[in-house]
Design an enzyme around this catalytic site. Structure first.
Site, PDB file in Angstrom:
ATOM      1  N   THR A 134       1.387  -4.888   8.942  1.00  0.00           N
ATOM      2  CA  THR A 134       0.219  -4.870   8.071  1.00  0.00           C
ATOM      3  C   THR A 134      -0.081  -6.263   7.501  1.00  0.00           C
ATOM      4  O   THR A 134       0.828  -7.086   7.365  1.00  0.00           O
ATOM      5  CB  THR A 134       0.479  -3.892   6.902  1.00  0.00           C
ATOM      6  N   ASP A 135      -1.332  -6.466   7.114  1.00  0.00           N
ATOM      7  CA  ASP A 135      -1.696  -7.722   6.438  1.00  0.00           C
ATOM      8  C   ASP A 135      -1.134  -7.781   5.014  1.00  0.00           C
ATOM      9  O   ASP A 135      -1.123  -8.846   4.398  1.00  0.00           O
ATOM     10  CB  ASP A 135      -3.225  -7.913   6.411  1.00  0.00           C
ATOM     11  N   GLU A 136      -0.657  -6.623   4.499  1.00  0.00           N
ATOM     12  CA  GLU A 136      -0.217  -6.600   3.103  1.00  0.00           C
ATOM     13  C   GLU A 136       1.033  -7.448   2.878  1.00  0.00           C
ATOM     14  O   GLU A 136       1.355  -7.799   1.743  1.00  0.00           O
ATOM     15  CB  GLU A 136       0.004  -5.152   2.642  1.00  0.00           C
ATOM     16  N   TYR A 160       5.971  -0.996  -0.681  1.00  0.00           N
ATOM     17  CA  TYR A 160       5.559  -0.792   0.711  1.00  0.00           C
ATOM     18  C   TYR A 160       5.496  -2.119   1.456  1.00  0.00           C
ATOM     19  O   TYR A 160       6.110  -2.285   2.526  1.00  0.00           O
ATOM     20  CB  TYR A 160       4.190  -0.087   0.772  1.00  0.00           C
ATOM     21  N   LYS A 164       7.709  -3.572   4.648  1.00  0.00           N
ATOM     22  CA  LYS A 164       7.131  -3.987   5.933  1.00  0.00           C
ATOM     23  C   LYS A 164       7.476  -5.452   6.207  1.00  0.00           C
ATOM     24  O   LYS A 164       7.759  -5.832   7.345  1.00  0.00           O
ATOM     25  CB  LYS A 164       5.617  -3.776   5.945  1.00  0.00           C
TER      26      LYS A 164
HETATM   27  P1  NAD Z   1       1.046   7.327   8.747  1.00  0.00           P
HETATM   28  O1  NAD Z   1       1.757   7.440   7.439  1.00  0.00           O
HETATM   29  O2  NAD Z   1      -0.229   8.050   8.951  1.00  0.00           O
HETATM   30  O3  NAD Z   1       2.019   7.802   9.928  1.00  0.00           O
HETATM   31  C1  NAD Z   1       3.364   7.446   9.990  1.00  0.00           C
HETATM   32  C2  NAD Z   1       4.038   8.324  11.047  1.00  0.00           C
HETATM   33  O4  NAD Z   1       5.418   7.936  11.119  1.00  0.00           O
HETATM   34  C3  NAD Z   1       4.012   9.816  10.704  1.00  0.00           C
HETATM   35  O5  NAD Z   1       3.668  10.565  11.851  1.00  0.00           O
HETATM   36  C4  NAD Z   1       5.449  10.109  10.273  1.00  0.00           C
HETATM   37  O6  NAD Z   1       5.837  11.451  10.525  1.00  0.00           O
HETATM   38  C5  NAD Z   1       6.223   9.104  11.099  1.00  0.00           C
HETATM   39  N1  NAD Z   1       7.509   8.761  10.498  1.00  0.00           N
HETATM   40  C6  NAD Z   1       7.766   8.421   9.210  1.00  0.00           C
HETATM   41  N2  NAD Z   1       9.064   8.190   9.039  1.00  0.00           N
HETATM   42  C7  NAD Z   1       9.663   8.353  10.258  1.00  0.00           C
HETATM   43  C8  NAD Z   1      10.989   8.231  10.736  1.00  0.00           C
HETATM   44  N3  NAD Z   1      11.992   7.891   9.912  1.00  0.00           N
HETATM   45  N4  NAD Z   1      11.223   8.465  12.038  1.00  0.00           N
HETATM   46  C9  NAD Z   1      10.216   8.816  12.889  1.00  0.00           C
HETATM   47  N5  NAD Z   1       8.942   8.959  12.482  1.00  0.00           N
HETATM   48  C10 NAD Z   1       8.675   8.731  11.190  1.00  0.00           C
HETATM   49  O7  NAD Z   1       0.893   5.775   8.990  1.00  0.00           O
HETATM   50  P2  NAD Z   1      -0.265   4.976   9.757  1.00  0.00           P
HETATM   51  O8  NAD Z   1      -1.361   4.689   8.796  1.00  0.00           O
HETATM   52  O9  NAD Z   1      -0.545   5.651  11.019  1.00  0.00           O
HETATM   53  O10 NAD Z   1       0.483   3.600  10.031  1.00  0.00           O
HETATM   54  C11 NAD Z   1       1.230   3.398  11.240  1.00  0.00           C
HETATM   55  C12 NAD Z   1       1.825   2.004  11.215  1.00  0.00           C
HETATM   56  O11 NAD Z   1       0.775   1.047  11.105  1.00  0.00           O
HETATM   57  C13 NAD Z   1       2.755   1.755  10.025  1.00  0.00           C
HETATM   58  O12 NAD Z   1       3.842   0.985  10.487  1.00  0.00           O
HETATM   59  C14 NAD Z   1       1.901   0.965   9.055  1.00  0.00           C
HETATM   60  O13 NAD Z   1       2.698   0.114   8.258  1.00  0.00           O
HETATM   61  C15 NAD Z   1       1.005   0.189   9.996  1.00  0.00           C
HETATM   62  N6  NAD Z   1      -0.326  -0.199   9.472  1.00  0.00           N
HETATM   63  C16 NAD Z   1      -1.129   0.737   8.880  1.00  0.00           C
HETATM   64  C17 NAD Z   1      -2.413   0.361   8.435  1.00  0.00           C
HETATM   65  C18 NAD Z   1      -3.362   1.356   7.835  1.00  0.00           C
HETATM   66  O14 NAD Z   1      -4.445   0.962   7.372  1.00  0.00           O
HETATM   67  N7  NAD Z   1      -3.059   2.650   7.829  1.00  0.00           N
HETATM   68  C19 NAD Z   1      -2.827  -0.970   8.584  1.00  0.00           C
HETATM   69  C20 NAD Z   1      -1.956  -1.894   9.198  1.00  0.00           C
HETATM   70  C21 NAD Z   1      -0.719  -1.495   9.645  1.00  0.00           C
HETATM   71  P1  TYD Z   2      -5.351   2.693   0.311  1.00  0.00           P
HETATM   72  O1  TYD Z   2      -6.211   3.503   1.204  1.00  0.00           O
HETATM   73  O2  TYD Z   2      -4.230   3.373  -0.414  1.00  0.00           O
HETATM   74  O3  TYD Z   2      -4.820   1.458   1.175  1.00  0.00           O
HETATM   75  P2  TYD Z   2      -4.021   0.103   0.693  1.00  0.00           P
HETATM   76  O4  TYD Z   2      -3.550   0.279  -0.693  1.00  0.00           O
HETATM   77  O5  TYD Z   2      -2.903   0.074   1.674  1.00  0.00           O
HETATM   78  O6  TYD Z   2      -5.002  -1.009   0.844  1.00  0.00           O
HETATM   79  O7  TYD Z   2      -6.274   2.012  -0.777  1.00  0.00           O
HETATM   80  C1  TYD Z   2      -7.341   1.150  -0.406  1.00  0.00           C
HETATM   81  C2  TYD Z   2      -7.925   0.588  -1.681  1.00  0.00           C
HETATM   82  O8  TYD Z   2      -8.526   1.664  -2.414  1.00  0.00           O
HETATM   83  C3  TYD Z   2      -6.869   0.001  -2.612  1.00  0.00           C
HETATM   84  O9  TYD Z   2      -7.431  -1.155  -3.232  1.00  0.00           O
HETATM   85  C4  TYD Z   2      -6.626   1.097  -3.626  1.00  0.00           C
HETATM   86  C5  TYD Z   2      -7.957   1.790  -3.722  1.00  0.00           C
HETATM   87  N1  TYD Z   2      -7.911   3.238  -4.042  1.00  0.00           N
HETATM   88  C6  TYD Z   2      -8.701   3.752  -5.080  1.00  0.00           C
HETATM   89  O10 TYD Z   2      -9.467   3.005  -5.752  1.00  0.00           O
HETATM   90  N2  TYD Z   2      -8.640   5.090  -5.346  1.00  0.00           N
HETATM   91  C7  TYD Z   2      -7.817   5.930  -4.656  1.00  0.00           C
HETATM   92  O11 TYD Z   2      -7.764   7.149  -4.983  1.00  0.00           O
HETATM   93  C8  TYD Z   2      -7.030   5.393  -3.580  1.00  0.00           C
HETATM   94  C9  TYD Z   2      -6.113   6.284  -2.780  1.00  0.00           C
HETATM   95  C10 TYD Z   2      -7.117   4.042  -3.308  1.00  0.00           C
END
Ligand code: NAD
Ligand code: TYD
Length: 354
Positions: A134-136, A160, A164
């Site tokens: 992630t960019d975070e 989080y 990461k």
């Molecule tokens: P998500 O929370 O929707 O899904 C995570 C999946 O991992 C779930 O299916 C869960 O059951 C599985 N999981 C969790 N713990 C596990 C374990 N110990 N063993 C096996 N499986 C396990 O997450 P996402 O949003 O799909 O993100 C996927 C990846 O992409 C993550 O690594 C996250 O850090 C990264 N990412 C997410 C975003 C975003 O905007 N959602 C952006 C950049 C990077």
């Molecule tokens: P989120 O979807 O949790 O992603 P991330 O924190 O990983 O960027 O949140 C996106 C942005 O939205 C973040 O600045 C937090 C804000 N947010 C709200 O304002 N209200 C909400 O109920 C949630 C879940 C997030």
């Protein structure tokens, strides 16, 4: 040949598996997922009966299981999505983030290293460990700062992002010390189908449709850089196919938006697609207590992946968000299913006191 995907029942992982197998010539997928609250087999229902998809319910921290999967399926790549992924949950309970994101990645790396050590010749040269991050990890930008390039220092601010960042460092070290052929991608905020409604965009859609408050943290002026999930998946495929070993690639769509603008956009689309006789959905916007340590701005400089691999997103924010809102309108059963059970407890714990 197969690929091993971890976390392929989650939001991005399931989109990745579906897109991957949409190609009839694609290698089969072994999908290892622990099915936490965020994992959902229903995301993969369209693959039922498809012999190219082998789902395994298990934990990446289970070394014996991972060893056995690697030995029996002999994948040519591991694409590692599995993680705890929600910042707010990491504030309430960081332990699970350390367990899966740090220790789980460590276990996977060790298993991959042992397996890779058994490969020879072309199979050894072709093997890849692709870490999805992630960019975070880069921390928070000021309004005038340039977007995050791959060279930006790591400054994670939440449990989080710290977990990461730790996993990214492990992946880097396993390359430098042991020569494991790794690739890392750091992507900005995703949105799209199968996004669990604890995250901003799906939460706003499902709450609006239920006539519930739309909780905006603080002043709503925090900025995120949004990318349609299928564009993230195509970026991962591009890096897996042509990325340079040991390198990091940032993936983003040059779509910086303030949270409040996102919420207003969702409301306007719902006003158009599913008007509410009670009035515009924006009437439900409610300002709530800010998230502790809330990062103010993320933005991705995606020039490296564009320049080296020719990757470009297919969607603009306008086309992607419209598709996303429509997807939620078209899938009320999926929404009802994921909102049952433990989801209600989370909403009560997290929003109840704000
Ligand atoms: P998500 O929370 O929707 O899904 C995570 C999946 O991992 C779930 O299916 C869960 O059951 C599985 N999981 C969790 N713990 C596990 C374990 N110990 N063993 C096996 N499986 C396990 O997450 P996402 O949003 O799909 O993100 C996927 C990846 O992409 C993550 O690594 C996250 O850090 C990264 N990412 C997410 C975003 C975003 O905007 N959602 C952006 C950049 C990077
Ligand atoms: P989120 O979807 O949790 O992603 P991330 O924190 O990983 O960027 O949140 C996106 C942005 O939205 C973040 O600045 C937090 C804000 N947010 C709200 O304002 N209200 C909400 O109920 C949630 C879940 C997030």
């Amino acid at each position: 040949m197969t690929i091993l995907v971890t976390g392929g029942a989650g939001f991005i992982g399931s989109n990745f598996v579906l897109d991957w197998l949409a190609d009839p010539a694609a290698e089969p997928v072994v999908n290892l997922d622990a099915l936490t609250y965020a994992g959902n087999r229903a995301n993969l229902a369209s693959l039922d009966g498809d012999a190219r998809h082998h789902f395994v319910h298990g934990d990446i921290g289970d070394r014996a299981l991972v060893d056995q999967l690697l030995a029996s399926h002999r994948p040519r790549a591991i694409v590692h999505f599995a993680a705890e992924s929600h910042v707010d949950r990491s504030i309430h309970g960081p332990g699970a983030f350390m367990k899966t994101n740090v220790e789980g990645t460590f276990t996977l790396l060790e298993a991959a290293r042992a397996y890779w050590g058994t490969l020879e010749g072309e199979a050894k040269a072709a093997f890849r460990f692709h870490h999805v991050s992630t960019d975070e990890v880069y921390g928070s930008l000021k309004p005038s700062d340039p977007p995050f390039a791959e060279t930006h220092p790591y400054e994670p601010n939440s449990p989080y992002s710290a977990s990461k960042a730790a996993s990214d460092h492990l992946v880097r070290a396993w390359h430098h010390t042991y020569g494991l052929p790794v690739l890392t991608t750091n992507c900005s905020n995703n949105y799209g189908p199968y996004h669990f409604p604890e995250k901003l965009i799906p939460l706003m859609i499902v709450n609006a449709l239920a006539g519930k408050p739309l909780p905006v943290y603080g002043d709503g002026q925090q900025i995120r850089d949004w990318l349609y999930v299928k564009d993230h998946c195509s970026g991962i495929r591009a890096v897996l196919a042509g990325g340079r070993l040991g390198e990091t690639y940032n993936i983003g769509g040059w779509n910086e938006k303030a949270n409040l603008d996102i919420v207003q956009t969702v409301c306007a689309l719902l006003d158009e697609l599913r008007p509410d006789p009670a009035g515009p959905y924006s009437r439900l916007i409610t300002y709530v207590t800010d998230r502790p340590g809330h990062d103010r701005r993320y933005a991705i400089d995606a020039r490296k992946i564009e320049r080296e691999l020719g990757w470009r997103p297919a969607e603009t924010f306008e086309t992607g968000i419209r598709k996303t809102v429509q997807w939620y309108l078209d899938h009320p059963d999926w929404v009802a299913d994921v909102q049952s059970g433990a989801y209600q407890a989370w909403v009560g714990t997290h929003y109840g006191a704000r």
